[in-house]
Scaffold this motif. Structure first.
Motif, PDB file in Angstrom:
ATOM      1  N   ARG B  93      74.073  30.991  -1.189  1.00  0.00           N
ATOM      2  CA  ARG B  93      73.039  31.918  -1.649  1.00  0.00           C
ATOM      3  C   ARG B  93      71.968  31.141  -2.420  1.00  0.00           C
ATOM      4  NH1 ARG B  93      72.307  37.717  -3.748  1.00  0.00           N
ATOM      5  NH2 ARG B  93      73.293  38.296  -1.791  1.00  0.00           N
ATOM      6  N   THR B  94      70.756  31.218  -1.980  1.00  0.00           N
ATOM      7  CA  THR B  94      69.693  30.364  -2.502  1.00  0.00           C
ATOM      8  C   THR B  94      68.457  31.207  -2.806  1.00  0.00           C
ATOM      9  OG1 THR B  94      70.475  28.508  -1.160  1.00  0.00           O
ATOM     10  CG2 THR B  94      68.227  28.371  -1.960  1.00  0.00           C
ATOM     11  N   TYR B  95      68.013  31.137  -4.044  1.00  0.00           N
ATOM     12  CA  TYR B  95      66.836  31.890  -4.458  1.00  0.00           C
ATOM     13  C   TYR B  95      65.973  31.022  -5.352  1.00  0.00           C
ATOM     14  CZ  TYR B  95      63.889  35.147  -6.890  1.00  0.00           C
ATOM     15  OH  TYR B  95      62.795  35.759  -7.422  1.00  0.00           O
ATOM     16  N   TRP B  96      64.716  30.901  -5.002  1.00  0.00           N
ATOM     17  CA  TRP B  96      63.715  30.221  -5.811  1.00  0.00           C
ATOM     18  C   TRP B  96      64.159  28.793  -6.146  1.00  0.00           C
ATOM     19  CZ3 TRP B  96      59.240  33.128  -6.720  1.00  0.00           C
ATOM     20  CH2 TRP B  96      58.203  32.418  -7.330  1.00  0.00           C
ATOM     21  N   VAL B  97      64.329  28.019  -5.081  1.00  0.00           N
ATOM     22  CA  VAL B  97      64.726  26.639  -5.245  1.00  0.00           C
ATOM     23  C   VAL B  97      63.495  25.748  -5.009  1.00  0.00           C
ATOM     24  CG1 VAL B  97      65.376  26.212  -2.844  1.00  0.00           C
ATOM     25  CG2 VAL B  97      66.588  25.026  -4.661  1.00  0.00           C
ATOM     26  N   SER B  98      63.427  24.630  -5.698  1.00  0.00           N
ATOM     27  CA  SER B  98      62.302  23.708  -5.518  1.00  0.00           C
ATOM     28  C   SER B  98      62.490  22.880  -4.252  1.00  0.00           C
ATOM     29  CB  SER B  98      62.183  22.770  -6.721  1.00  0.00           C
ATOM     30  OG  SER B  98      63.300  21.897  -6.730  1.00  0.00           O
ATOM     31  N   GLU B 101      65.104  20.193  -4.810  1.00  0.00           N
ATOM     32  CA  GLU B 101      66.510  20.617  -4.873  1.00  0.00           C
ATOM     33  C   GLU B 101      66.982  21.270  -3.578  1.00  0.00           C
ATOM     34  OE1 GLU B 101      68.551  20.372  -7.812  1.00  0.00           O
ATOM     35  OE2 GLU B 101      66.933  19.001  -8.373  1.00  0.00           O
ATOM     36  N   HIS B 105      71.109  22.979  -0.718  1.00  0.00           N
ATOM     37  CA  HIS B 105      71.444  24.302  -0.177  1.00  0.00           C
ATOM     38  C   HIS B 105      71.420  24.321   1.344  1.00  0.00           C
ATOM     39  CE1 HIS B 105      71.394  25.803  -4.251  1.00  0.00           C
ATOM     40  NE2 HIS B 105      70.294  25.109  -4.433  1.00  0.00           N
ATOM     41  N   PHE B 181      59.930  27.261   0.179  1.00  0.00           N
ATOM     42  CA  PHE B 181      58.923  28.322   0.388  1.00  0.00           C
ATOM     43  C   PHE B 181      59.593  29.667   0.678  1.00  0.00           C
ATOM     44  CE2 PHE B 181      55.967  30.730   3.113  1.00  0.00           C
ATOM     45  CZ  PHE B 181      54.814  30.704   2.343  1.00  0.00           C
ATOM     46  N   LYS B 184      61.531  31.419  -2.177  1.00  0.00           N
ATOM     47  CA  LYS B 184      60.728  32.064  -3.226  1.00  0.00           C
ATOM     48  C   LYS B 184      60.219  33.435  -2.779  1.00  0.00           C
ATOM     49  CE  LYS B 184      59.652  27.689  -5.419  1.00  0.00           C
ATOM     50  NZ  LYS B 184      58.687  26.610  -5.711  1.00  0.00           N
ATOM     51  N   ILE B 185      60.539  33.809  -1.554  1.00  0.00           N
ATOM     52  CA  ILE B 185      60.187  35.138  -1.046  1.00  0.00           C
ATOM     53  C   ILE B 185      61.449  35.987  -0.940  1.00  0.00           C
ATOM     54  CG2 ILE B 185      59.226  36.387   0.932  1.00  0.00           C
ATOM     55  CD1 ILE B 185      57.678  33.627   1.444  1.00  0.00           C
ATOM     56  N   MET B 186      62.444  35.450  -0.231  1.00  0.00           N
ATOM     57  CA  MET B 186      63.659  36.230  -0.002  1.00  0.00           C
ATOM     58  C   MET B 186      64.879  35.364  -0.274  1.00  0.00           C
ATOM     59  SD  MET B 186      63.223  36.572   4.148  1.00  0.00           S
ATOM     60  CE  MET B 186      61.542  36.029   4.561  1.00  0.00           C
ATOM     61  N   THR B 187      65.871  35.953  -0.913  1.00  0.00           N
ATOM     62  CA  THR B 187      67.133  35.259  -1.151  1.00  0.00           C
ATOM     63  C   THR B 187      67.725  34.846   0.192  1.00  0.00           C
ATOM     64  OG1 THR B 187      67.550  36.481  -3.186  1.00  0.00           O
ATOM     65  CG2 THR B 187      69.471  35.533  -2.071  1.00  0.00           C
ATOM     66  N   GLU B 189      70.981  33.571   2.317  1.00  0.00           N
ATOM     67  CA  GLU B 189      72.426  33.722   2.200  1.00  0.00           C
ATOM     68  C   GLU B 189      73.116  32.660   3.055  1.00  0.00           C
ATOM     69  OE1 GLU B 189      73.285  38.118   1.016  1.00  0.00           O
ATOM     70  OE2 GLU B 189      72.299  38.172   2.962  1.00  0.00           O
TER      71      GLU B 189
END
Lengths: 235, 235
Positions: B93-98, B101, B105, B181, B184-187, B189
């Protein structure tokens, strides 16, 4: 609001006392198929021509939130709009069904808010980014199984003021046409939803707003609005 | 083709002997996020300008087929094209990753064919219908976990003739930029996939064709092409 209700689900029906605050989204669909520009009034306000066929797009399941959950305004957009819509919930695996037989594959109806970052929609051309942010698909408060979808009044209110008023009788492509049309493109699975489009009166949401979508014979979907706090994997 | 291989999955790794014909799609993602126009050469052939940001669209999970399954040509289209692409498989589960980094994921990489009804894509404006038909997302043959995605040759062949040749070094937005990118819009999974775009040389498929997408360090995704036989709920 509270009451005693049949909480419908794909695995049966349970009766229980509930308060509105307890409710989650009634379904997390494997896919949410959406139709753009399906009420004459909204097509006119967007400056578009009447379509010959439905225009489809998809929203991801990660966008789903339930009643009383908050719509989060992402930092990428300066203009996030509500779009109140009737949503069709599919009963079983459905492929290439006719308009006449489509009703046999409908479990029921719920209310959706097709939240849209209007500035990104204009910028991108493709609508996917604008409509796919987490929290951009409020659904609920429940699935109503005993309602005629052909003549339902729909209203959207922001902070108690009416912003959208429509009736599903004004849909260019009605519910059963849409189920048939979509089923001839992609297999629909149990619990999938089809959003049927929004009437005129779309407009922006701000932090602190309360947005309510009401559909006659179904109920009210209530959501607050807050700024998105970034708490991702990078926090 | 056959061999002994680690068949990777989200629940671990199993070693078994296999023949290519035995393989199913290595993952049925909860969502498939796709990027249009990401190789300079394809942008030029489509007559588009270089984008400032990725253009996103979604394909439904019902479009997924495996290696050796057939792409089915639907009656609604007279022009169905192959588009060979590198696909990123998300690990968790990945949300707002640079961008920096993002690699943490990624589970691995597989091959995708972003099959597209080119005539419907032009007609609709929105790309969803054109790209969402059942069988329009061949995936496989497996998930390669040990490969550098920044410099991989990609080829698409139809009936043994090379039609597309590209290298992921020519991506405008690279794999880790895209993971960041989209996150930063949608989580994202576990098991979700991101298709990274196709190089120049897209073209039509006909019944009886065999289409192969090859990516260096991953393998070959082979699919036949047949007319769609309508065997829906109305049959």
């Amino acid at each position: 609001e509270e009451g005693e209700a049949a909480v419908s689900g794909l695995n049966g029906v349970n009766w229980k006392r509930f308060s509105y605050e307890d409710l989650d989204a009634p379904i997390i669909p494997s896919k949410a198929v959406c139709v753009g520009l399906n009420y004459r009034s909204h097509i006119e306000e967007m400056g578009e021509k009447l379509p010959e066929e439905p225009t489809l797009f998809l929203k991801p399941r990660t966008a789903v939130i339930g009643p009383n959950d908050s719509i989060l305004l992402p930092p990428q957009s300066k203009r996030v709009d509500y779009e109140g819509e009737l949503a069709v919930v599919i009963k079983d695996r459905t492929y290439w069904v006719s308009e006449e037989e489509a009703h046999k594959h409908v479990l029921g109806y719920t209310i959706a808010n097709d939240v849209t970052a209007r500035d990104l929609q204009s910028k991108d051309g493709q609508w996917t980014r604008a409509k796919s942010f987490d929290t951009f698909l409020p659904l609920g408060p429940w699935i109503e199984t005993d309602v005629d979808p052909m003549n339902l009044r729909l209203r959207t209110l922001v902070n108690g003021q009416v912003r959208q008023e429509g009736n599903t009788a004004d849909l260019i492509f009605d519910v059963f046409y849409l189920v048939s049309f979509v089923s001839k493109i992609m297999t629909l699975e149990a619990g999938d939803i089809i959003l049927t489009g929004t009437p005129s009166g779309v407009g922006p949401l701000s932090a602190g707003d309360e947005v309510v979508v009401e559909i006659e014979g179904i109920g009210r979907l209530v959501n607050g609005v807050k700024p998105m706090e970034i708490v991702g994997n990078d926090r």
